[in-house]
Each structure stands twice: as C-alpha cells, then as structure tokens.
Design an enzyme around this catalytic site. Sequence first.
Site, PDB file in Angstrom:
ATOM      1  CG  ASP A 195      -2.061  -0.912   1.317  1.00  0.00           C
ATOM      2  OD1 ASP A 195      -1.987  -1.861   0.271  1.00  0.00           O
ATOM      3  OD2 ASP A 195      -2.865  -0.952   2.218  1.00  0.00           O
ATOM      4  CG  HIS A 206       1.523  -8.904   1.010  1.00  0.00           C
ATOM      5  ND1 HIS A 206       0.890  -9.932   1.298  1.00  0.00           N
ATOM      6  CD2 HIS A 206       1.547  -7.917   2.081  1.00  0.00           C
ATOM      7  CE1 HIS A 206       0.362  -9.423   2.628  1.00  0.00           C
ATOM      8  NE2 HIS A 206       0.969  -8.271   3.111  1.00  0.00           N
ATOM      9  CB  SER A 237      11.249   3.024   4.019  1.00  0.00           C
ATOM     10  OG  SER A 237      12.068   3.567   3.206  1.00  0.00           O
TER      11      SER A 237
END
Length: 320
Positions: A90, A147, A254
């Site tokens: 995200d 992911h 980050s």
Amino acid sequence: MLNDLKLSLQYILPKLWLTRLAGWGASKRAGWLTKLVIDLFVKYYKVDMKEAQKPDTAAYRTFNDFFVRPLRDDVRPLNTDPNVLVMPADGVISQLGAIENDKILQAKGHDYSLEALLAGNYQMADLFRNGSFATTYLSPRDYHRVHMPCNGILREMIYVPGDLFSVNHLTAQNVPNLFARNERVICLFDTEFGPMAQILVGATIVGSIETVWSGTVTPPREGIIKRWTWPAGDNEGSIALLKGQEMGRFKLGSTVINLFAPGQVKLVDTLQSLSVTKIGQPLATAVEATAAAEPAPLPEEEIRAEHRASPLVDDKQDQG
C-alpha cells in the site's frame, strides 16, 4: 530558504541515533501513553482502522505492534490472473518505467545507478539492464507489510548498510543516488517472469527491516554488506513464496523498489508517479498476456488522504 534549511538538516542531524531512539520508543509498552500516541497518530494520518484485524487501538501493546498491524483478509482482494503481477505494498508510486541501461529514474531530471542500487553487484545488475522498475513509497498511514507480486523462489538476500536520508519530494530532487545511498535489503527471486528483485529501502526513523524467512535483518547495523543464498526450485532448503504472500515488513515506513528483467513484463499503462497503490491490485502483466489489467478505481477521498500523508507530494502541488 526553508528548503535549503531542511536539506541541510538531512546532512547534519544524527539520523542513526534518531532512528535508534524512535525504534526504542516504538518498542516500549507504556499502557495508556501508548494508546494515546496511537490514537493521535490515527487521527492525524486518517488511518482506516476498520481495515485492521484489531480495530481497537487498545489491543496494541506497543506502537510497533500497531504499525505492523495485520489487515482483515477481505480488504485486499488478490488479482488471481496468472499473467498479472500485483502491487507489493500500500502506498504511492514514486516513479516507474524503463531502466535505461544502468539508469533508474529517481525524480524528474534525476537518475541513479542500477549497479549502485545493487551494491556494485554487476552480475545481478546485468539481469535487469533495460528492464523495468517500480518504486512504491509507504506513508505513515499505510499498512507496512510487503507482499509478493507473483510466485517466487528466493535465491539471494543482500543487506547493504548505508545512510538514513528521509524519503520525500525534497530529498528525491536534491540528494543524488538517494535510494542507492540509503540502507537496504535486496531480495532476488526466480519467477515465471524471469528474475525479479524486491528491495526494501530504509530511511530516517525506520526502526527495522524484517523478512518472513529470516526475521529482523536490521538492526543490528554493523556497517558491512552481508549476503545469503538459497538453492533453486524444489531442492532441499529452497524457499518458495506465493503471489500475494507477505515477504517482509517495515517498523516505521519507507520504500519498496521492484526490478523486472527486460522483455518479461509490461507495467500497467494507467500507473504513473503519485498513483495510489493497494496490495493485490495489478502492477504489471506478462508481455504475452492478451488482456489488459487495470487497478480497481479508488474513492477520491482515499486518494486525497494518501497524497496528504505522502511527503513525495510537493507542498506546492494540488493534492486533490
């Protein structure tokens, strides 16, 4: 003048000690004070706690527990088309596009070296010359687990010590080779789309970088490059991860950089700098795929909230 001061502070401030202090504080159990800090953070950054498995902020014993909170299984549907690679995190797209021989776009008018990003590993760099890349920035409001874009066999992990510059619009425009200077963990995978690198980049206040196969990679920060390798395919000791599976996480935020081999994948046409990303949505397709893939449209309110939280957005830009 203000920007000059902010930039000077990036070089002057003791970033390592600030990062250690932040990591120490975020790991402490402080009861009501921890809950207060989390509540203020949620309010300021407009974090959507309805997506979390534990929406009650009282459920988190430390700030780190809150920061790496797992999401409900249904909030990030995975595109299961085998020809589609999905977004790993995200956040917001910082830059994406073609790798021009050894050059990767950092910001408009500013490139950095692929080989430098890979800590001088020219053999690994050769895998990705003239390929493609995508750089995703995770803002403080985002889910901070990373992911897999596709199925992969882990072949190599390299820890590269480095600086801890903040990642924002100002540093991207003014700190040469920003991502090749900051601390990072390089993960190389064999995939059905050729070799793929997924790189977790540190920054100021990023307390730690972890992977699911090795736990905490940093800290400790020992100042030396470390390298681990694993066998291919079905060999004993190999590590396989599935598309959409968690592979790592940041304790405080980050950047994730993906590198793809030439002639293997095509980045989704509608993605551009400052596009909002959600795990499981299309990032790229196999070059031989016949059908185009597009990310699901996001509500304007969500896009505005993400842009407000992202320091990649220039203060002078229209964030709406």
